[in-house]
Design a protein around this motif. Structure first.
Motif, PDB file in Angstrom:
ATOM      1  N   VAL A 154       0.715  -1.162   0.074  1.00 19.21           N
ATOM      2  CA  VAL A 154       0.231   0.107   0.214  1.00 19.21           C
ATOM      3  C   VAL A 154       0.981   1.339   0.091  1.00 19.21           C
ATOM      4  CG1 VAL A 154      -1.638   1.377   1.486  1.00 19.21           C
ATOM      5  CG2 VAL A 154      -2.114  -0.960   1.000  1.00 19.21           C
ATOM      6  N   PRO A 155       0.612   2.181  -0.748  1.00 17.52           N
ATOM      7  CA  PRO A 155       1.227   3.556  -0.749  1.00 17.52           C
ATOM      8  C   PRO A 155       1.474   4.313   0.376  1.00 17.52           C
ATOM      9  CG  PRO A 155      -0.469   3.768  -1.934  1.00 17.52           C
ATOM     10  CD  PRO A 155      -0.671   2.341  -1.658  1.00 17.52           C
ATOM     11  N   SER A 156       2.033   5.457   0.493  1.00 18.97           N
ATOM     12  CA  SER A 156       2.324   6.126   1.698  1.00 18.97           C
ATOM     13  C   SER A 156       0.516   6.719   1.922  1.00 18.97           C
ATOM     14  CB  SER A 156       3.133   7.465   1.230  1.00 18.97           C
ATOM     15  OG  SER A 156       2.687   8.409   2.342  1.00 18.97           O
ATOM     16  N   VAL A 157       0.408   6.863   3.360  1.00 20.08           N
ATOM     17  CA  VAL A 157      -0.907   7.364   3.641  1.00 20.08           C
ATOM     18  C   VAL A 157      -0.683   8.594   4.418  1.00 20.08           C
ATOM     19  CG1 VAL A 157      -2.132   5.117   3.331  1.00 20.08           C
ATOM     20  CG2 VAL A 157      -1.178   5.976   5.504  1.00 20.08           C
ATOM     21  N   ARG A 158       0.423   8.827   4.426  1.00 15.17           N
ATOM     22  CA  ARG A 158       0.888  10.057   5.383  1.00 15.17           C
ATOM     23  C   ARG A 158       1.725  11.381   4.960  1.00 15.17           C
ATOM     24  NH1 ARG A 158       3.167   7.587  10.972  1.00 15.17           N
ATOM     25  NH2 ARG A 158       2.626   9.804  11.911  1.00 15.17           N
ATOM     26  N   GLY A 159       1.167  11.622   3.409  1.00 17.56           N
ATOM     27  CA  GLY A 159       1.936  12.728   2.960  1.00 17.56           C
ATOM     28  C   GLY A 159       2.662  12.270   1.786  1.00 17.56           C
ATOM     29  N   GLY A 160       3.100  11.368   1.639  1.00 12.09           N
ATOM     30  CA  GLY A 160       4.216  11.072   0.386  1.00 12.09           C
ATOM     31  C   GLY A 160       3.632  11.414  -0.890  1.00 12.09           C
ATOM     32  N   MET A 161       2.463  10.868  -1.162  1.00 13.86           N
ATOM     33  CA  MET A 161       1.859  10.973  -2.546  1.00 13.86           C
ATOM     34  C   MET A 161       1.621  12.450  -3.045  1.00 13.86           C
ATOM     35  SD  MET A 161       1.556   7.762  -3.200  1.00 13.86           S
ATOM     36  CE  MET A 161       0.250   7.433  -4.819  1.00 13.86           C
ATOM     37  N   TYR A 194       4.663   3.645   8.959  1.00 14.95           N
ATOM     38  CA  TYR A 194       6.031   3.955   9.595  1.00 14.95           C
ATOM     39  C   TYR A 194       7.171   3.439   8.665  1.00 14.95           C
ATOM     40  CZ  TYR A 194       3.266   5.097  13.597  1.00 14.95           C
ATOM     41  OH  TYR A 194       2.386   5.824  14.546  1.00 14.95           O
ATOM     42  N   ASN A 195       7.229   2.607   7.607  1.00  8.48           N
ATOM     43  CA  ASN A 195       8.298   2.052   6.898  1.00  8.48           C
ATOM     44  C   ASN A 195       8.173   3.135   5.358  1.00  8.48           C
ATOM     45  OD1 ASN A 195       9.337   0.733   8.590  1.00  8.48           O
ATOM     46  ND2 ASN A 195       8.533  -1.318   8.090  1.00  8.48           N
ATOM     47  N   MET A 196       7.964   4.307   5.318  1.00  9.29           N
ATOM     48  CA  MET A 196       8.150   5.130   4.233  1.00  9.29           C
ATOM     49  C   MET A 196       9.192   6.554   4.726  1.00  9.29           C
ATOM     50  SD  MET A 196       6.346   3.583   1.889  1.00  9.29           S
ATOM     51  CE  MET A 196       6.201   4.704   0.310  1.00  9.29           C
ATOM     52  N   PRO A 197       9.931   6.678   3.798  1.00  8.77           N
ATOM     53  CA  PRO A 197      10.688   7.977   3.862  1.00  8.77           C
ATOM     54  C   PRO A 197       9.909   9.172   4.583  1.00  8.77           C
ATOM     55  CG  PRO A 197      11.091   7.144   1.683  1.00  8.77           C
ATOM     56  CD  PRO A 197      10.046   6.413   2.181  1.00  8.77           C
ATOM     57  N   HIS A 198      10.492   9.691   5.708  1.00 13.29           N
ATOM     58  CA  HIS A 198       9.722  10.882   6.163  1.00 13.29           C
ATOM     59  C   HIS A 198      10.543  11.988   6.563  1.00 13.29           C
ATOM     60  CE1 HIS A 198      10.819   8.518   9.866  1.00 13.29           C
ATOM     61  NE2 HIS A 198      10.854   9.720  10.362  1.00 13.29           N
ATOM     62  N   ALA A 199       9.858  13.014   7.277  1.00  8.27           N
ATOM     63  CA  ALA A 199      10.272  14.124   7.861  1.00  8.27           C
ATOM     64  C   ALA A 199       9.785  14.600   8.860  1.00  8.27           C
ATOM     65  CB  ALA A 199      10.815  15.417   6.879  1.00  8.27           C
ATOM     66  N   GLU A 200      10.217  15.032  10.018  1.00  3.45           N
ATOM     67  CA  GLU A 200       9.537  15.832  10.972  1.00  3.45           C
ATOM     68  C   GLU A 200       9.292  17.123  10.791  1.00  3.45           C
ATOM     69  OE1 GLU A 200       7.947  14.493  13.999  1.00  3.45           O
ATOM     70  OE2 GLU A 200       8.980  12.410  13.412  1.00  3.45           O
ATOM     71  N   ARG A 201       8.116  17.476  10.694  1.00  6.35           N
ATOM     72  CA  ARG A 201       8.055  18.969  10.294  1.00  6.35           C
ATOM     73  C   ARG A 201       6.875  19.642  11.202  1.00  6.35           C
ATOM     74  NH1 ARG A 201       6.314  18.511   3.861  1.00  6.35           N
ATOM     75  NH2 ARG A 201       8.550  17.720   3.190  1.00  6.35           N
ATOM     76  N   ALA A 202       7.035  20.976  11.241  1.00  7.14           N
ATOM     77  CA  ALA A 202       6.373  21.935  11.999  1.00  7.14           C
ATOM     78  C   ALA A 202       4.818  21.603  11.947  1.00  7.14           C
ATOM     79  CB  ALA A 202       6.518  23.427  12.167  1.00  7.14           C
ATOM     80  N   VAL A 203       3.897  21.460  12.742  1.00  6.83           N
ATOM     81  CA  VAL A 203       2.633  21.284  12.633  1.00  6.83           C
ATOM     82  C   VAL A 203       1.930  22.456  11.807  1.00  6.83           C
ATOM     83  CG1 VAL A 203       2.231  19.607  14.443  1.00  6.83           C
ATOM     84  CG2 VAL A 203       1.940  22.159  14.785  1.00  6.83           C
ATOM     85  N   ASN A 204       2.270  23.442  11.838  1.00  9.79           N
ATOM     86  CA  ASN A 204       1.815  24.626  11.175  1.00  9.79           C
ATOM     87  C   ASN A 204       2.735  25.805  11.134  1.00  9.79           C
ATOM     88  OD1 ASN A 204       1.118  26.400  13.430  1.00  9.79           O
ATOM     89  ND2 ASN A 204      -0.406  24.753  13.804  1.00  9.79           N
ATOM     90  N   THR A 205       2.692  26.799  10.262  1.00  8.55           N
ATOM     91  CA  THR A 205       3.804  27.842  10.310  1.00  8.55           C
ATOM     92  C   THR A 205       3.788  28.784  11.613  1.00  8.55           C
ATOM     93  OG1 THR A 205       1.987  29.288   9.282  1.00  8.55           O
ATOM     94  CG2 THR A 205       3.447  27.946   7.783  1.00  8.55           C
ATOM     95  N   ARG A 206       2.846  28.612  12.288  1.00 12.00           N
ATOM     96  CA  ARG A 206       2.943  29.474  13.598  1.00 12.00           C
ATOM     97  C   ARG A 206       3.317  28.597  14.822  1.00 12.00           C
ATOM     98  NH1 ARG A 206       3.014  34.984  12.917  1.00 12.00           N
ATOM     99  NH2 ARG A 206       1.656  35.631  11.295  1.00 12.00           N
ATOM    100  N   ASN A 207       3.424  27.416  14.654  1.00 15.10           N
ATOM    101  CA  ASN A 207       3.720  26.606  15.797  1.00 15.10           C
ATOM    102  C   ASN A 207       4.911  25.566  15.359  1.00 15.10           C
ATOM    103  OD1 ASN A 207       4.227  24.905  17.987  1.00 15.10           O
ATOM    104  ND2 ASN A 207       1.934  24.277  18.114  1.00 15.10           N
ATOM    105  N   VAL A 255       5.586  13.381   8.522  1.00 16.78           N
ATOM    106  CA  VAL A 255       5.252  13.627   7.042  1.00 16.78           C
ATOM    107  C   VAL A 255       5.886  12.686   6.221  1.00 16.78           C
ATOM    108  CG1 VAL A 255       4.632  15.485   5.198  1.00 16.78           C
ATOM    109  CG2 VAL A 255       4.249  15.985   7.665  1.00 16.78           C
ATOM    110  N   ASP A 256       5.536  11.999   5.430  1.00 18.18           N
ATOM    111  CA  ASP A 256       6.122  11.369   4.405  1.00 18.18           C
ATOM    112  C   ASP A 256       6.515  12.016   3.161  1.00 18.18           C
ATOM    113  OD1 ASP A 256       5.764   8.785   5.899  1.00 18.18           O
ATOM    114  OD2 ASP A 256       4.276   7.869   4.684  1.00 18.18           O
ATOM    115  N   THR A 257       7.845  11.795   2.686  1.00 18.37           N
ATOM    116  CA  THR A 257       8.416  12.339   1.628  1.00 18.37           C
ATOM    117  C   THR A 257       8.513  11.528   0.448  1.00 18.37           C
ATOM    118  OG1 THR A 257      10.619  11.655   2.327  1.00 18.37           O
ATOM    119  CG2 THR A 257       9.801  13.861   3.236  1.00 18.37           C
ATOM    120  N   ASN A 258       7.841  10.443   0.402  1.00 13.17           N
ATOM    121  CA  ASN A 258       7.785   9.692  -0.913  1.00 13.17           C
ATOM    122  C   ASN A 258       6.625   8.891  -0.995  1.00 13.17           C
ATOM    123  OD1 ASN A 258       8.588   7.501  -3.052  1.00 13.17           O
ATOM    124  ND2 ASN A 258      10.424   8.767  -2.984  1.00 13.17           N
TER     125      ASN A 258
END
Length: 1017
Positions: free
Chosen positions: A907-914, A968-981, A988-991
């Motif tokens: 199954v492909p990324s379900v956390r933003g990779g697409m 949990y086994n797709m390339p990812h990055a830790e990103r701020a939840v929004n631009t103010r926090n 967030v997956d990157t692929n």
């Protein structure tokens, strides 16, 4: 008086309570009573209303039937087409109740799609389908005009089948509507033809209004020019029909010539209660105002006319006072109590003067302007001219009759029962109200049938059935109580569904206990019964006095009784479209559709922890909003996955079942597979060459190398098994592991000559989209695959020609599509061509590759294909399977002992990779969940292919998605939840489709488990 809201609420209640969608007498009763109650107590039937009817101001409860749509100004109502009831309420206002609606054009509705038409054995060619004044020109593939011709639509045919036709010319087409050939000199005579190879459609050119196209082995009705279309969906699967039933039916050529071949009635209840016969309103006599109810033989010969009919009953009646309609009733006979409301003037207007009797109406078959409505039943019907109290009594009788026809015929597939049919009634005295006995070793069933014989003075209304492991005090495997209706002195065989499958994979003797809430007679078994205390079993049991919980041990011997267990078969159910339509009409939101994708077999290896992830098997946007249940004798179920670490004692096979329920505990889906546990017993006896092929997920060979390490290596985590006689071979290398994989490749890349392409090493990328077109040095490059993480990586681009070649490094400039306007690349190389192509013989072949990398021998092939050239929500994989066929056939022909393992995609990324890779177009790969659906559907298609008889001996489907943690086994990055926090981050997956290293390792685990289970025993 009940109003329409009450009616809808009542329907909601009975539909909701009916979890398995069966139409039973109870539901029929509840629904009819709701309609009756909407009329009101002591209401008087005033006839059929139309838009000009003036009801005045009645001083009592009255009601009308209305079927003609329009503004009924004197009622203050807008009436839709259909069967409607207009009644006055206590406040004097007129209330409209729509019982059934006609389709807009009177010729079928959404239930009556082409897929629901059963034309088996009948003429499918209706002149109403043909285009008058045209014929198909077979010379230039076009329409030509000729006023004396008619041209048919594309009628489906089956290649190699024979057909009886009557046409001037016929033209054959394949599934893509390419013309295959024609037969031109047919001269409008009846003859038998054979559909050629690859034929999927036929067009007929005719110069008669009586065309013929029917199976060649069907009943010869070559002189019969009518047609019969029987829409079976409502007739067979919906026993409560609140919708119109349209049929085209066989008529004589004389009637067809006069245009009398399309009729419609609003059939309020349609019951096909004797499948061996056809019940019909068959002979209409306008001059004497009678309608005959007749019965055809099971296989009527329409050439014989009325001689094949058996008269059952006659509808007679009188004109309703103040109305043009007649109320027709059956006073005695098989359809006693049935009624129709008929416009005889309309019948006579549509009947040619020289026809006295209309013959051959198969089923309900007159237009809505003729029939305003009615009930036809084998039982006493519902006469709406009677008082509410009397109608309620009639409905109770209708319910009893309905139950007697349908509820006594429970059917079980995989039925298991006593070895001999040797039963007698026993224990007909005392206070016995239930019995329990050992039923032997029974496997894979979800229902039990018992014989309930009521010897009490009151009806039996409750039946409880339970299954236990070995003895009554063993583990309880199922326990269900159902409402029943068994009258005093009555015998019923009742099947009780458990809502789950009892696998009993270990083959244990089982114990069945049933309780009733009144006295019963035991239907005793007289055959061999070995389950006695002398043989180590506990005493059988009984219950008394209608107690539904207590049991007592029999004092001597055993007490076996009639039983059957199996898979319950629901014969009379609503199909999905019908349920959805009813729900939409009454304001009920249907449950979300949920599918489960599981392979036939999942392998587990002793000492190796197996995790099965629900994301990889449940086809739902959010599977966790449902109640996910696992039924398995091994392992543990956690919120996201099932986990199992086998021991040597676990070696064997058990069942693994996943069930998905909604908040109301309704079962939305359930799927079972075999969980096979094996130990690492030994190395293969002889050397096995293992060849792996894939796309970009195999391009680096990580999963191949991990499988090889776990099999042949030592140390590491998990520790290698140091097995010998295993060699991973291929023209690419990851360490000592051979393999082959190229980004952007599909099955066709291996089975066909291949396509030219370039791979660019890119940097500084912010947005790329598959399908975008770029240029460089006068050539055009279409993005086929994106392998970019953090702006750096590579992309594969197809070209129509390899020249002119792109610059050694430089910039790609976008000419169309979405994504970065320019892409900087540091290097570029021609992509690898197909290694399985035999250039000398211009065909696919494993032999040159095997000679080059494997000493001329390939024993096992693992494939991981493909995430390329997919579309969201895909269901048709015919083209993919056609390429797999070439792949498998070639391997088997060249290496007959080789095994092919088709690994499914994860199954492909379900956390933003697409979105990270493919943007926000809402289409193609940017449709993330659509691609989840595609992945799981493709896995099911792979399993179907592997199960085909010609391939099951050497092809196996190996499921990856259930064993892959896409969260949990797709390339990812830790990103701020929004631009103010920026202090709080999120994953967030990157692929989109390419796993991280741990993900590739887990695919290697799947390969390892499959190899051990198949080759290390």
């Amino acid at each position: 008086m009940a109003n329409y809201t009450d009616l809808k609420a009542a329907i909601v209640a009975v539909i909701k309570a009916n979890g398995n969608n069966e139409i039973t007498g109870t539901i029929l009763q509840s629904t009819l009573l709701s309609i009756v109650n909407s009329v009101g107590a002591n209401a008087t039937f005033k006839g059929v209303a139309n838009s000009t009817t003036n009801p005045g101001t009645p001083d009592q409860n009255v009601f009308y039937i209305a079927g003609t749509p329009g503004e009924y100004v004197n009622f203050g109502l807008t009436v839709p087409a259909g069967f409607n009831i207009i009644s006055n309420n206590s406040a004097g206002a007129w209330v409209l109740t729509t019982v059934s609606q006609f389709p807009v054009d009177y010729y079928g509705n959404k239930y009556l799609a082409k897929g629901d038409i059963d034309r088996t054995g009948y003429n499918v060619a209706s002149i109403n389908d043909f285009k008058k004044g045209y014929y198909f020109n077979w010379t230039n593939y076009s329409l030509a005009t000729n006023p004396s011709y008619w041209m048919s639509p594309y009628y489906p045919v089956v290649a190699g089948s024979t057909y009886r036709i009557n046409a001037q010319q016929i033209i054959w087409f394949d599934a893509n509507y390419n013309m295959l050939g024609s037969e031109l000199a047919l001269d409008g005579t009846v003859r038998v033809v054979t559909a050629p190879e690859n034929a999927a459609y036929i067009i007929l050119n005719v110069n008669t209004d009586a065309p013929l196209l029917m199976p060649g082995d069907a009943l010869d009705i070559s002189n019969h020019s009518g047609t019969r279309r029987f829409y079976r969906t409502l007739a067979e699967t919906s026993r409560l029909d609140l919708f119109p039933l349209w049929q085209e039916i066989p008529l004589s050529a004389k009637l067809v010539a006069l245009g009398l071949n399309r009729f419609l009635i609003n059939g309020y209840i349609n019951m096909e209660y004797d499948p061996a016969k056809w019940y019909s309103l068959s002979i209409i006599r306008p001059t004497v105002h009678t309608i005959g109810l007749y019965r055809y033989n099971a296989n009527p010969d329409f050439l014989a006319g009325t001689g094949e009919l058996e008269g059952l009953a006659t509808f007679t009646g009188a004109q309703i006072a103040g109305s043009k309609y007649w109320l027709m009733k059956v006073v005695t006979g098989v359809a006693e109590g049935s009624w129709l409301i008929v416009d005889w003037d309309a019948i006579q207007q549509e009947t040619p003067a020289d026809i006295i009797d209309l013959y051959g109406f198969d089923g309900w078959a007159l237009s809505p302007k003729i029939f305003a409505g009615g009930i036809w039943s084998q039982f006493s019907g519902l006469d709406i001219t009677e008082t509410v109290a009397k109608m309620q009594t009639q409905i109770a009788g209708l319910k009893r009759g309905w139950d007697s026809v349908f509820d006594d015929s429970s059917q079980l597939d995989n039925a298991q029962e006593w070895e001999t049919n040797n039963f007698t009634n026993k224990n007909a005295a005392s206070t016995f109200s239930g019995w329990g006995c050992h039923i032997g070793v029974r496997k894979n069933f979800n229902a039990a049938e018992v014989c309930v014989i009521n010897r009490g003075a009151d009806p039996i209304t409750q039946l409880r059935v339970a299954i236990f492991d070995t003895d009554y005090d063993g583990t309880k495997l199922a326990d269900v109580t159902v409402d029943v209706s068994v009258a005093p002195g009555e015998t019923k065989y009742i099947a009780v569904p458990f809502g789950q499958t009892i696998a009993n994979a270990d083959g244990k003797v089982l114990f069945l206990m049933y309780w009733c809430n009144q006295y019963v007679v035991r239907r005793g078994y007289n055959g061999t019964y070995p389950y006695l205390p002398d043989n180590g079993y506990q005493f059988d049991r009984y219950s008394t006095n209608g107690n539904m919980t207590e049991t007592y041990a029999v004092s001597v011997g055993g007490a076996p009784f009639y039983f059957r267990v199996g898979i319950i078969k629901d014969n009379y159910v609503l199909n999905d479209d019908q349920i959805a339509d009813i729900a939409s009409r009454i304001g009920v939101t249907p449950p979300d559709p949920v599918n489960i994708s599981l392979p036939d077999t999942i392998n587990a290896i002793v000492g190796d922890t197996l995790q099965l992830f629900f994301r990889g098997m449940i086809q739902a946007v959010d599977p966790y909003k449902y109640d996910i249940l696992v039924t398995c004798s091994k392992g543990n179920k956690y919120p996201r996955y099932f986990q199992y670490t086998p021991t040597v004692a676990d070696v064997g096979t058990t069942t693994f079942t996943v069930t998905v329920k909604d908040d109301d505990r309704n079962v939305l889906a359930s799927k079972t597979c075999q969980l096979v546990t094996r130990n690492v017993v030994q190395s293969p006896a002889a050397n096995l060459n293992v060849a792996c092929f894939g796309d970009s997920l195999t391009a680096v060979g990580t999963w191949c190398a991990e499988a090889n390490r776990r099999l042949t290596g030592t140390g590491g985590t998990p520790a290698g098994k140091a097995l010998t006689n295993i060699a991973f071979v291929g023209s690419k290398q990851n360490g000592t592991t051979g393999y082959f994989g190229v980004g952007g490749w599909t099955w066709e890349s291996y089975t066909q000559q291949g396509r030219p392409a370039y791979r660019f090493q890119v940097t500084g990328v912010t947005s790329l989209s598959v399908g975008a077109v770029y240029t460089n040095n006068g050539n055009t490059f279409t993005v086929m695959e994106v392998n970019v993480t953090g702006g750096t990586g590579n992309i594969l681009c197809s070209v129509t020609a390899l020249t002119p070649a792109p610059s050694a490094s430089g910039t790609l400039t976008k000419s169309s599509g979405t994504g970065d306007a320019t892409i900087t690349y540091t290097s570029v190389a021609r992509d690898t061509q197909n290694p399985l192509w035999d250039w000398d013989n211009n065909k696919m072949s494993f032999i040159p590759y095997a000679n080059a990398v494997a000493g001329g021998k390939i024993d096992v092939v693992y494939t991981l294909l493909s995430w390329n050239e997919q579309t969201p929500g895909r269901t048709d994989f015919t083209n993919v399977l056609n390429q797999i066929k070439i792949f498998a056939d070639t391997l088997h022909a060249e290496f007959p002992n080789a095994k092919l393992k088709i690994m499914g995609v994860q199954v492909p990324s379900v956390r933003g990779g697409m979105g990270a890779n493919y943007g926000a177009t809402g289409t193609s790969y940017a449709d993330g969940y659509g691609m989840v659906v595609t992945a799981l559907n493709q896995n099911d298609a792979y399993q179907e292919f592997a199960n085909r008889p010609e391939y099951s001996g050497f092809v196996e489907f190996v499921n990856v998605s259930a064993e892959f943690d896409t969260e949990y086994n797709m390339p990812h990055a830790e990103r701020a939840v929004n631009t103010r926090n920026t202090r709080v981050t999120e994953w967030v997956d990157t692929n989109g489709v390419h796993p991280d290293n741990n993900g590739y390792l887990s695919i290697g685990d799947v390969c390892y488990r499959n190899f051990v289970a198949n080759f290390c025993q």
